[in-house]
Design a protein around this motif. Structure first.
Motif, PDB file in Angstrom:
ATOM      1  N   ASP A  91       0.858  -1.176   0.000  1.00  0.00           N
ATOM      2  CA  ASP A  91       0.000   0.000   0.000  1.00  0.00           C
ATOM      3  C   ASP A  91       0.909   1.245   0.000  1.00  0.00           C
ATOM      4  OD1 ASP A  91      -2.593   1.256   0.494  1.00  0.00           O
ATOM      5  OD2 ASP A  91      -1.948   1.537   2.567  1.00  0.00           O
ATOM      6  N   HIS A  92       0.769   2.138  -0.986  1.00  0.00           N
ATOM      7  CA  HIS A  92       1.618   3.334  -1.067  1.00  0.00           C
ATOM      8  C   HIS A  92       0.756   4.567  -0.859  1.00  0.00           C
ATOM      9  CE1 HIS A  92       3.759   6.634  -3.155  1.00  0.00           C
ATOM     10  NE2 HIS A  92       4.790   6.091  -2.553  1.00  0.00           N
ATOM     11  N   LEU A  93       1.103   5.370   0.161  1.00  0.00           N
ATOM     12  CA  LEU A  93       0.359   6.591   0.474  1.00  0.00           C
ATOM     13  C   LEU A  93       1.231   7.812   0.232  1.00  0.00           C
ATOM     14  CD1 LEU A  93      -1.121   5.586   3.952  1.00  0.00           C
ATOM     15  CD2 LEU A  93      -2.127   5.231   1.713  1.00  0.00           C
ATOM     16  N   GLU A  94       0.622   8.837  -0.332  1.00  0.00           N
ATOM     17  CA  GLU A  94       1.326  10.101  -0.539  1.00  0.00           C
ATOM     18  C   GLU A  94       0.378  11.238  -0.193  1.00  0.00           C
ATOM     19  OE1 GLU A  94       3.704  12.280  -4.177  1.00  0.00           O
ATOM     20  OE2 GLU A  94       3.331  10.132  -4.282  1.00  0.00           O
ATOM     21  N   VAL A  95       0.799  12.089   0.723  1.00  0.00           N
ATOM     22  CA  VAL A  95      -0.023  13.220   1.139  1.00  0.00           C
ATOM     23  C   VAL A  95       0.425  14.453   0.373  1.00  0.00           C
ATOM     24  CG1 VAL A  95      -0.699  14.690   3.086  1.00  0.00           C
ATOM     25  CG2 VAL A  95      -0.364  12.227   3.428  1.00  0.00           C
ATOM     26  N   ARG A  96      -0.547  15.166  -0.179  1.00  0.00           N
ATOM     27  CA  ARG A  96      -0.258  16.378  -0.947  1.00  0.00           C
ATOM     28  C   ARG A  96      -1.092  17.524  -0.394  1.00  0.00           C
ATOM     29  NH1 ARG A  96       2.300  15.249  -5.764  1.00  0.00           N
ATOM     30  NH2 ARG A  96       2.560  13.035  -6.041  1.00  0.00           N
ATOM     31  N   THR A  97      -0.425  18.636  -0.213  1.00  0.00           N
ATOM     32  CA  THR A  97      -1.157  19.804   0.258  1.00  0.00           C
ATOM     33  C   THR A  97      -1.505  20.744  -0.886  1.00  0.00           C
ATOM     34  OG1 THR A  97       0.929  20.878   0.793  1.00  0.00           O
ATOM     35  CG2 THR A  97      -0.207  19.737   2.583  1.00  0.00           C
ATOM     36  N   GLU A  98      -0.941  20.557  -2.039  1.00  0.00           N
ATOM     37  CA  GLU A  98      -1.280  21.407  -3.181  1.00  0.00           C
ATOM     38  C   GLU A  98      -2.384  20.746  -3.994  1.00  0.00           C
ATOM     39  OE1 GLU A  98       1.510  18.479  -5.004  1.00  0.00           O
ATOM     40  OE2 GLU A  98       1.527  19.577  -3.138  1.00  0.00           O
ATOM     41  N   SER A  99      -3.082  21.536  -4.779  1.00  0.00           N
ATOM     42  CA  SER A  99      -4.206  21.009  -5.551  1.00  0.00           C
ATOM     43  C   SER A  99      -3.802  20.532  -6.941  1.00  0.00           C
ATOM     44  CB  SER A  99      -5.290  22.077  -5.672  1.00  0.00           C
ATOM     45  OG  SER A  99      -4.768  23.201  -6.337  1.00  0.00           O
ATOM     46  N   ALA A 100      -2.574  20.783  -7.362  1.00  0.00           N
ATOM     47  CA  ALA A 100      -2.164  20.425  -8.725  1.00  0.00           C
ATOM     48  C   ALA A 100      -1.634  19.003  -8.774  1.00  0.00           C
ATOM     49  CB  ALA A 100      -1.121  21.408  -9.245  1.00  0.00           C
ATOM     50  N   PHE A 101      -2.522  18.024  -8.561  1.00  0.00           N
ATOM     51  CA  PHE A 101      -2.101  16.635  -8.569  1.00  0.00           C
ATOM     52  C   PHE A 101      -2.503  15.931  -9.863  1.00  0.00           C
ATOM     53  CE2 PHE A 101      -6.080  17.049  -6.320  1.00  0.00           C
ATOM     54  CZ  PHE A 101      -6.893  16.178  -6.999  1.00  0.00           C
ATOM     55  N   TRP A 102      -3.089  16.646 -10.803  1.00  0.00           N
ATOM     56  CA  TRP A 102      -3.531  16.019 -12.048  1.00  0.00           C
ATOM     57  C   TRP A 102      -2.385  15.401 -12.824  1.00  0.00           C
ATOM     58  CZ3 TRP A 102      -5.992  21.216 -12.114  1.00  0.00           C
ATOM     59  CH2 TRP A 102      -7.299  21.181 -11.641  1.00  0.00           C
ATOM     60  N   PHE A 103      -1.226  16.018 -12.756  1.00  0.00           N
ATOM     61  CA  PHE A 103      -0.108  15.567 -13.573  1.00  0.00           C
ATOM     62  C   PHE A 103       0.887  14.725 -12.793  1.00  0.00           C
ATOM     63  CE2 PHE A 103      -1.627  19.521 -15.573  1.00  0.00           C
ATOM     64  CZ  PHE A 103      -2.020  18.995 -16.786  1.00  0.00           C
ATOM     65  N   THR A 104       0.494  14.223 -11.642  1.00  0.00           N
ATOM     66  CA  THR A 104       1.380  13.387 -10.842  1.00  0.00           C
ATOM     67  C   THR A 104       1.424  11.997 -11.459  1.00  0.00           C
ATOM     68  OG1 THR A 104       0.798  14.627  -8.881  1.00  0.00           O
ATOM     69  CG2 THR A 104       1.795  12.469  -8.534  1.00  0.00           C
ATOM     70  N   PRO A 105       2.620  11.489 -11.742  1.00  0.00           N
ATOM     71  CA  PRO A 105       2.735  10.160 -12.353  1.00  0.00           C
ATOM     72  C   PRO A 105       2.186   9.070 -11.441  1.00  0.00           C
ATOM     73  CG  PRO A 105       4.827  11.340 -12.410  1.00  0.00           C
ATOM     74  CD  PRO A 105       3.903  12.127 -11.548  1.00  0.00           C
ATOM     75  N   GLU A 106       1.814   7.931 -12.070  1.00  0.00           N
ATOM     76  CA  GLU A 106       1.262   6.803 -11.327  1.00  0.00           C
ATOM     77  C   GLU A 106       2.284   6.201 -10.376  1.00  0.00           C
ATOM     78  OE1 GLU A 106      -0.144   4.126 -14.301  1.00  0.00           O
ATOM     79  OE2 GLU A 106      -1.696   5.501 -14.971  1.00  0.00           O
ATOM     80  N   THR A 107       3.524   6.194 -10.775  1.00  0.00           N
ATOM     81  CA  THR A 107       4.566   5.618  -9.927  1.00  0.00           C
ATOM     82  C   THR A 107       5.729   6.592  -9.845  1.00  0.00           C
ATOM     83  OG1 THR A 107       5.654   4.506 -11.764  1.00  0.00           O
ATOM     84  CG2 THR A 107       3.959   3.251 -10.613  1.00  0.00           C
ATOM     85  N   PRO A 108       6.524   6.518  -8.760  1.00  0.00           N
ATOM     86  CA  PRO A 108       7.628   7.457  -8.597  1.00  0.00           C
ATOM     87  C   PRO A 108       8.725   7.319  -9.648  1.00  0.00           C
ATOM     88  CG  PRO A 108       7.298   6.137  -6.606  1.00  0.00           C
ATOM     89  CD  PRO A 108       6.343   5.642  -7.635  1.00  0.00           C
ATOM     90  N   THR A 109       8.757   6.185 -10.359  1.00  0.00           N
ATOM     91  CA  THR A 109       9.797   5.986 -11.369  1.00  0.00           C
ATOM     92  C   THR A 109       9.481   6.714 -12.678  1.00  0.00           C
ATOM     93  OG1 THR A 109       8.737   3.935 -12.073  1.00  0.00           O
ATOM     94  CG2 THR A 109      10.493   3.758 -10.430  1.00  0.00           C
ATOM     95  N   ILE A 110       8.236   7.162 -12.830  1.00  0.00           N
ATOM     96  CA  ILE A 110       7.850   7.910 -14.032  1.00  0.00           C
ATOM     97  C   ILE A 110       7.945   9.389 -13.705  1.00  0.00           C
ATOM     98  CG2 ILE A 110       5.999   8.394 -15.668  1.00  0.00           C
ATOM     99  CD1 ILE A 110       4.881   5.605 -15.024  1.00  0.00           C
ATOM    100  N   LYS A 111       8.618  10.146 -14.575  1.00  0.00           N
ATOM    101  CA  LYS A 111       8.764  11.567 -14.265  1.00  0.00           C
ATOM    102  C   LYS A 111       7.516  12.351 -14.661  1.00  0.00           C
ATOM    103  CE  LYS A 111      11.020  13.454 -18.276  1.00  0.00           C
ATOM    104  NZ  LYS A 111      12.100  14.160 -18.845  1.00  0.00           N
ATOM    105  N   ARG A 112       7.337  13.468 -14.006  1.00  0.00           N
ATOM    106  CA  ARG A 112       6.208  14.365 -14.244  1.00  0.00           C
ATOM    107  C   ARG A 112       6.300  14.906 -15.674  1.00  0.00           C
ATOM    108  NH1 ARG A 112       3.057  17.805 -10.524  1.00  0.00           N
ATOM    109  NH2 ARG A 112       4.023  16.590  -8.897  1.00  0.00           N
ATOM    110  N   PRO A 113       5.156  15.089 -16.358  1.00  0.00           N
ATOM    111  CA  PRO A 113       5.179  15.643 -17.716  1.00  0.00           C
ATOM    112  C   PRO A 113       5.817  17.034 -17.752  1.00  0.00           C
ATOM    113  CG  PRO A 113       2.994  14.816 -17.176  1.00  0.00           C
ATOM    114  CD  PRO A 113       3.802  14.777 -15.923  1.00  0.00           C
ATOM    115  N   ALA A 114       6.353  17.373 -18.900  1.00  0.00           N
ATOM    116  CA  ALA A 114       6.958  18.695 -19.098  1.00  0.00           C
ATOM    117  C   ALA A 114       5.926  19.782 -18.815  1.00  0.00           C
ATOM    118  CB  ALA A 114       7.466  18.818 -20.530  1.00  0.00           C
TER     119      ALA A 114
END
Length: 180
Positions: A91-114
């Motif tokens: 189970d992987h949990l990530e807490v985000r306080t910002e609202s711009a999570f639309w472009f967050t990759p599915e896994t940490p090994t994939i980098k965020r889009p340009a």
């Protein structure tokens, strides 16, 4: 300006092949359980795309304290323990306080889009919304023409469309392009 403590919990579950139906049944049980906790503001499930078995569950809470109460609860721990046998990873949990999570990759090994790709997708969503909503609301509420009230309705509708309709659709639709 009011203090906005809203927090977003992104839960990533990679499930074993052929276990999607069992996982979906489990989601139908855990989501209403989470919704009963104080401060729960909503949930959005991002289902796997073709070729992967990764689910992302995005849950919003009004404060970090309420989010923590849910994540550390005995109810959640029991439900997660129940589903662990069909998970291919913990189970992987990530807490985000910002609202711009639309472009967050599915896994940490994939980098965020340009950033320029994020800009184009966001523009493709905002531009039509801000040009379609005002004429429609002007027809629905002619007595409010030019008022702050109508402006508020327009902005609220555009934000709602972007957050709950267009961005989830666009990020799924352009997922391959965004990941390149």
């Amino acid at each position: 300006m009011p203090d906005n403590n809203t927090v977003t919990l992104v839960i990533t579950h990679a499930i074993k092949s052929g276990q999607a139906a069992r996982y979906e049944q489990w989601l139908e049980r855990i989501m209403p359980t989470a919704a009963r906790y104080p401060g729960h503001l909503g949930v959005h499930v991002i289902r796997p795309t073709t070729g992967n078995d990764v689910y992302n569950i995005v849950i919003r809470f009004d404060t970090l304290e309420n989010l923590t109460a849910w994540t550390k609860s005995a109810e959640r721990e029991a439900l997660v323990d129940e589903i662990k046998p069909i998970l291919s990873q913990d189970d992987h949990l990530e807490v985000r306080t910002e609202s711009a999570f639309w472009f967050t990759p599915e896994t940490p090994t994939i980098k965020r889009p340009a950033k320029w790709k994020q800009f184009l997708i966001t523009l493709a969503v905002i531009f039509p919304s801000t040009n379609i909503v005002p004429p429609v609301t002007a027809m629905l509420f002619p007595s409010l023409k030019g008022s702050l009230g109508l402006n508020f309705i327009n902005v609220a509708l555009v934000v709602a469309l972007v957050v709950w309709l267009w961005m989830p659709i666009m990020t799924r639709l352009f997922a391959g392009w965004l990941k390149k």
